[in-house]
Write a protein that holds these residues in place. Structure first.
Motif, PDB file in Angstrom:
ATOM      1  N   ARG A  16     -72.320  31.360 -61.417  1.00  0.00           N
ATOM      2  CA  ARG A  16     -73.112  30.782 -62.512  1.00  0.00           C
ATOM      3  C   ARG A  16     -73.042  29.254 -62.481  1.00  0.00           C
ATOM      4  NH1 ARG A  16     -73.506  34.663 -66.903  1.00  0.00           N
ATOM      5  NH2 ARG A  16     -73.992  36.662 -65.899  1.00  0.00           N
ATOM      6  N   VAL A  17     -71.877  28.727 -62.138  1.00  0.00           N
ATOM      7  CA  VAL A  17     -71.727  27.273 -62.012  1.00  0.00           C
ATOM      8  C   VAL A  17     -72.611  26.750 -60.885  1.00  0.00           C
ATOM      9  CG1 VAL A  17     -70.127  25.409 -61.386  1.00  0.00           C
ATOM     10  CG2 VAL A  17     -69.414  27.174 -62.997  1.00  0.00           C
ATOM     11  N   MET A  18     -72.544  27.413 -59.738  1.00  0.00           N
ATOM     12  CA  MET A  18     -73.312  26.970 -58.576  1.00  0.00           C
ATOM     13  C   MET A  18     -74.821  27.059 -58.837  1.00  0.00           C
ATOM     14  SD  MET A  18     -70.943  26.225 -56.296  1.00  0.00           S
ATOM     15  CE  MET A  18     -71.376  26.399 -54.569  1.00  0.00           C
ATOM     16  N   GLU A  19     -75.230  28.029 -59.633  1.00  0.00           N
ATOM     17  CA  GLU A  19     -76.651  28.284 -59.849  1.00  0.00           C
ATOM     18  C   GLU A  19     -77.177  27.751 -61.176  1.00  0.00           C
ATOM     19  OE1 GLU A  19     -76.752  32.502 -59.404  1.00  0.00           O
ATOM     20  OE2 GLU A  19     -76.135  32.434 -57.284  1.00  0.00           O
ATOM     21  N   GLY A  20     -76.314  27.058 -61.917  1.00  0.00           N
ATOM     22  CA  GLY A  20     -76.756  26.474 -63.184  1.00  0.00           C
ATOM     23  C   GLY A  20     -77.013  27.491 -64.270  1.00  0.00           C
ATOM     24  N   GLY A  21     -76.299  28.605 -64.247  1.00  0.00           N
ATOM     25  CA  GLY A  21     -76.499  29.655 -65.244  1.00  0.00           C
ATOM     26  C   GLY A  21     -75.648  29.457 -66.485  1.00  0.00           C
ATOM     27  N   ASP A  22     -75.767  30.419 -67.407  1.00  0.00           N
ATOM     28  CA  ASP A  22     -74.979  30.391 -68.646  1.00  0.00           C
ATOM     29  C   ASP A  22     -73.741  31.270 -68.499  1.00  0.00           C
ATOM     30  OD1 ASP A  22     -76.719  28.705 -70.038  1.00  0.00           O
ATOM     31  OD2 ASP A  22     -78.010  30.379 -70.621  1.00  0.00           O
ATOM     32  N   TRP A  23     -72.780  31.043 -69.370  1.00  0.00           N
ATOM     33  CA  TRP A  23     -71.560  31.853 -69.418  1.00  0.00           C
ATOM     34  C   TRP A  23     -71.326  32.269 -70.859  1.00  0.00           C
ATOM     35  CZ3 TRP A  23     -69.164  34.448 -65.933  1.00  0.00           C
ATOM     36  CH2 TRP A  23     -67.871  34.930 -66.144  1.00  0.00           C
ATOM     37  N   THR A  24     -70.920  33.490 -71.045  1.00  0.00           N
ATOM     38  CA  THR A  24     -70.706  34.004 -72.389  1.00  0.00           C
ATOM     39  C   THR A  24     -69.221  34.219 -72.635  1.00  0.00           C
ATOM     40  OG1 THR A  24     -72.839  35.147 -72.241  1.00  0.00           O
ATOM     41  CG2 THR A  24     -71.381  35.780 -74.050  1.00  0.00           C
ATOM     42  N   LEU A  25     -68.744  33.710 -73.764  1.00  0.00           N
ATOM     43  CA  LEU A  25     -67.350  33.902 -74.167  1.00  0.00           C
ATOM     44  C   LEU A  25     -67.280  35.075 -75.136  1.00  0.00           C
ATOM     45  CD1 LEU A  25     -66.419  30.158 -74.824  1.00  0.00           C
ATOM     46  CD2 LEU A  25     -66.085  31.490 -72.727  1.00  0.00           C
ATOM     47  N   PHE A  26     -66.310  35.961 -74.906  1.00  0.00           N
ATOM     48  CA  PHE A  26     -66.134  37.145 -75.743  1.00  0.00           C
ATOM     49  C   PHE A  26     -64.753  37.132 -76.390  1.00  0.00           C
ATOM     50  CE2 PHE A  26     -68.783  38.686 -72.104  1.00  0.00           C
ATOM     51  CZ  PHE A  26     -69.954  38.929 -72.815  1.00  0.00           C
ATOM     52  N   SER A  27     -64.586  37.971 -77.385  1.00  0.00           N
ATOM     53  CA  SER A  27     -63.251  38.261 -77.900  1.00  0.00           C
ATOM     54  C   SER A  27     -62.624  39.332 -77.016  1.00  0.00           C
ATOM     55  CB  SER A  27     -63.325  38.766 -79.340  1.00  0.00           C
ATOM     56  OG  SER A  27     -62.074  39.305 -79.731  1.00  0.00           O
ATOM     57  N   PRO A  28     -61.419  39.121 -76.500  1.00  0.00           N
ATOM     58  CA  PRO A  28     -60.791  40.119 -75.620  1.00  0.00           C
ATOM     59  C   PRO A  28     -60.669  41.502 -76.276  1.00  0.00           C
ATOM     60  CG  PRO A  28     -59.582  38.052 -75.550  1.00  0.00           C
ATOM     61  CD  PRO A  28     -60.587  37.913 -76.653  1.00  0.00           C
ATOM     62  N   SER A  29     -60.568  41.535 -77.581  1.00  0.00           N
ATOM     63  CA  SER A  29     -60.413  42.831 -78.247  1.00  0.00           C
ATOM     64  C   SER A  29     -61.681  43.674 -78.150  1.00  0.00           C
ATOM     65  CB  SER A  29     -60.058  42.619 -79.726  1.00  0.00           C
ATOM     66  OG  SER A  29     -61.122  41.970 -80.412  1.00  0.00           O
ATOM     67  N   GLU A  30     -62.835  43.031 -77.933  1.00  0.00           N
ATOM     68  CA  GLU A  30     -64.090  43.762 -77.824  1.00  0.00           C
ATOM     69  C   GLU A  30     -64.464  44.094 -76.388  1.00  0.00           C
ATOM     70  OE1 GLU A  30     -67.047  42.792 -81.294  1.00  0.00           O
ATOM     71  OE2 GLU A  30     -66.468  40.893 -80.365  1.00  0.00           O
ATOM     72  N   VAL A  31     -63.806  43.453 -75.424  1.00  0.00           N
ATOM     73  CA  VAL A  31     -64.112  43.711 -74.003  1.00  0.00           C
ATOM     74  C   VAL A  31     -62.808  43.921 -73.233  1.00  0.00           C
ATOM     75  CG1 VAL A  31     -66.318  42.498 -73.989  1.00  0.00           C
ATOM     76  CG2 VAL A  31     -64.222  41.204 -73.606  1.00  0.00           C
ATOM     77  N   PRO A  32     -61.962  44.852 -73.659  1.00  0.00           N
ATOM     78  CA  PRO A  32     -60.612  44.964 -73.080  1.00  0.00           C
ATOM     79  C   PRO A  32     -60.586  45.338 -71.615  1.00  0.00           C
ATOM     80  CG  PRO A  32     -61.115  46.869 -74.459  1.00  0.00           C
ATOM     81  CD  PRO A  32     -62.225  45.887 -74.683  1.00  0.00           C
ATOM     82  N   ASP A  33     -61.620  46.040 -71.128  1.00  0.00           N
ATOM     83  CA  ASP A  33     -61.585  46.493 -69.736  1.00  0.00           C
ATOM     84  C   ASP A  33     -61.800  45.363 -68.731  1.00  0.00           C
ATOM     85  OD1 ASP A  33     -64.175  46.321 -70.793  1.00  0.00           O
ATOM     86  OD2 ASP A  33     -64.984  47.581 -69.186  1.00  0.00           O
ATOM     87  N   LEU A  34     -62.358  44.216 -69.148  1.00  0.00           N
ATOM     88  CA  LEU A  34     -62.597  43.119 -68.209  1.00  0.00           C
ATOM     89  C   LEU A  34     -61.288  42.611 -67.594  1.00  0.00           C
ATOM     90  CD1 LEU A  34     -65.360  40.944 -69.951  1.00  0.00           C
ATOM     91  CD2 LEU A  34     -65.608  42.657 -68.142  1.00  0.00           C
ATOM     92  N   HIS A  35     -60.199  42.764 -68.335  1.00  0.00           N
ATOM     93  CA  HIS A  35     -58.889  42.289 -67.851  1.00  0.00           C
ATOM     94  C   HIS A  35     -58.486  42.977 -66.545  1.00  0.00           C
ATOM     95  CE1 HIS A  35     -54.984  40.443 -68.162  1.00  0.00           C
ATOM     96  NE2 HIS A  35     -54.356  41.591 -68.275  1.00  0.00           N
ATOM     97  N   ASP A  36     -58.898  44.221 -66.376  1.00  0.00           N
ATOM     98  CA  ASP A  36     -58.483  45.000 -65.210  1.00  0.00           C
ATOM     99  C   ASP A  36     -59.590  45.190 -64.177  1.00  0.00           C
ATOM    100  OD1 ASP A  36     -55.797  45.524 -65.973  1.00  0.00           O
ATOM    101  OD2 ASP A  36     -56.518  46.980 -67.429  1.00  0.00           O
ATOM    102  N   LEU A  37     -60.717  44.520 -64.360  1.00  0.00           N
ATOM    103  CA  LEU A  37     -61.838  44.662 -63.428  1.00  0.00           C
ATOM    104  C   LEU A  37     -61.989  43.406 -62.574  1.00  0.00           C
ATOM    105  CD1 LEU A  37     -64.546  46.275 -65.768  1.00  0.00           C
ATOM    106  CD2 LEU A  37     -63.050  47.431 -64.107  1.00  0.00           C
TER     107      LEU A  37
END
Length: 501
Positions: free
Chosen positions: A29-50
């Motif tokens: 996203r940085v290289m391509e000028g895209g956006d990044w979304t910030l989440f609360s870890p409690s709502e996206v807990p599986d991202l930690h292990d992916l």
């Protein structure tokens, strides 16, 4: 902002070392000028292990949910803005260190039994952690310069050294005292060790190769290939003698995928933005055959640690570091003492340039030889110090090493005259070159003490015959200098200094 020295102290962690665990999707996203979304870890807990494509798919799905208002907490911002914030904090405080989540996991031999959630303090250990395991790694380092013979690595001597060292490290796993049960579980299940190197800069001096050169990058490649080859070979011998490590089944080793092969896995998952040299020179088919027959005794075998203390004791350059300075004052519990680059002194003596004026010039320019015109250009290139070297050469050499290493390397980056543009280009370059982690960013202060008293350098003078030497500019008669004192001043953030470490 955790390491900033200003602001609300309740929001600061002054004595913790922090790092950003960055997924490849963010860098894209940085290289391509895209956006990044910030989440609360409690709502996206599986991202930690992916990681890899699985992370990307889940992340994009959560972004879509956020757009529909299905998540309670979410914030979108340009990825480049967050990247600039990361680099700003890194420049201001040296933290958080930049480490890359996907290369650490996709190239991990143990991806079949868990996830690498972070590195260790010095960013060279990349092992799985979970509720039942605390990552532990036993480290050792080969004094590389002691294995040079007639201008090249003595492969037979290196093989003997690494074979002995690997046996010792494997023994430590069994005889060690583990104060925490989870650490013992992890060590006995996976039996990871970390063979590294030190004295890399000494090797380059011995071979008369400038650090900032293709020849140095090639030597980094071939020397690390040799160390890794011998370490993996030694682990197969231990497996034949003592048995495979318990979690071997299903590992990359078991699947016939060696560390250099795992670059293909990273390329497939990342889908671009990867440019890594793939050359090799040793008999890897023979090693593959041994691993297929006997397996491995250790899940991980290689990691390059900083080695600041042991390198000091032995008297060689630390780890894979370039020379910080050719002349500096080192402080430890024994006191303070002046250290000079012995290789530089030897070459200056051979050229007939080692005299009182040269000693004073070195002190005046703080060991920087690039500003001493009477030193030949060849020597100025060979003895260029860390801040004189374009840091991209450090990344190039590290990329060649990372090709062979099953864990990571503790890589400091040095930059004189740092700017946002330079930092942006450097760390993007590190990502594209496939590095797993980086360590400190070391920058020079905007100002330094003006040497305006007397002949210069007297405050930290090395005694010479006839008293304190004068710099070249002092050859003409001038006013009488102030008397020398015993005061000594230590450079801030000197990686060779135990006080700084």
């Amino acid at each position: 902002e955790l390491r900033k020295n200003t602001g609300d102290d309740r929001r600061r962690t002054h004595d913790m070392n922090t790092a950003n665990w960055i997924p490849d999707l963010f860098m894209k996203r940085v290289m391509e000028g895209g956006d990044w979304t910030l989440f609360s870890p409690s709502e996206v807990p599986d991202l930690h292990d992916l990681y890899g494509r699985a992370f990307e798919e889940a992340y994009v799905r959560y972004e879509a949910q956020a757009e529909r208002g299905e998540l309670r907490v979410a914030k979108k911002l340009p990825a480049l803005s967050l990247w600039r914030k990361i680099l700003t904090m890194l420049f201001e405080t040296g933290h958080p260190w930049i480490t890359f989540k996907d290369p650490c996991n996709i190239r991990s031999p143990q991806q079949h039994v868990g996830v690498v959630h972070s590195s260790n303090l010095c960013t060279e250990i990349t092992l799985n952690t979970n509720d039942n395991e605390i990552a532990v790694c036993n480290l050792g380092s080969v004094n590389l310069v002691n294995h040079l013979h007639n201008g090249q690595l003595d492969q037979n001597k290196l093989a003997r050294t690494v074979r002995t060292a690997m046996r010792m490290l494997d023994n430590v796993i069994d005889i060690n005292f583990y104060p925490v049960k989870k650490a013992r579980n992890a060590n006995l299940k996976h039996r990871p060790v970390g063979m590294g190197v030190m004295g890399f800069q000494d090797c380059l001096h011995t071979l008369r190769i400038p650090y900032a050169s293709p020849a140095a990058v090639e030597f980094a490649d071939r020397s690390m290939e040799a160390v890794c080859y011998q370490a993996y070979w030694a682990s197969t011998e231990l497996a034949e003698e003592r048995g495979r490590y318990p979690s071997y089944k299903g590992s990359l080793w078991d699947r016939g995928i060696l560390p250099q092969d795992s670059i293909d896995l990273l390329a497939a998952e990342r889908g671009g933005y990867l440019d890594v040299d793939r050359s090799e020179s040793m008999d890897w088919p023979a090693l593959r055959s041994r691993i297929a027959t006997h397996g491995m005794r250790n899940s991980n075998c290689v990691a390059i640690a900083p080695t600041a203390t042991i390198a000091n004791i032995i008297g060689v350059s630390a780890s894979i570091e370039p020379n910080y300075q050719n002349l500096f004052v080192k402080s430890n519990l024994s006191g303070e003492f002046t250290v000079v680059n012995d290789y530089l002194v030897r070459d200056l003596k051979a050229a007939g340039l080692w005299d009182e004026v040269m000693i004073a010039d070195l002190k005046y320019f703080e060991g920087n030889v690039s500003r001493i015109d009477r030193i030949p250009a060849e020597l100025r290139d060979i003895y260029a110090t860390a801040f004189e070297i374009d840091p991209r050469w450090l990344v190039e050499a590290a990329s060649r090493r990372q090709k062979w290493i099953d864990q990571a390397q503790s890589l400091n980056l040095y930059m004189a005259g740092a700017s946002g543009k330079k930092l942006d280009e450097l760390y993007k370059h590190a990502w594209v070159r496939g590095l797993k982690t980086t360590y400190y960013l070391r920058t020079l202060s905007a100002s330094s003490a003006e040497k305006s008293t007397g002949r210069g350098g007297e405050l930290n003078a090395v005694p010479v015959a006839g008293g304190v030497a004068a710099p070249a500019q002092a050859a003409a008669p001038q006013e009488e200098a102030l008397p020398a004192t015993d005061a000594k001043f230590c450079s801030i953030d000197n990686p060779d200094c135990e006080a700084c470490q």
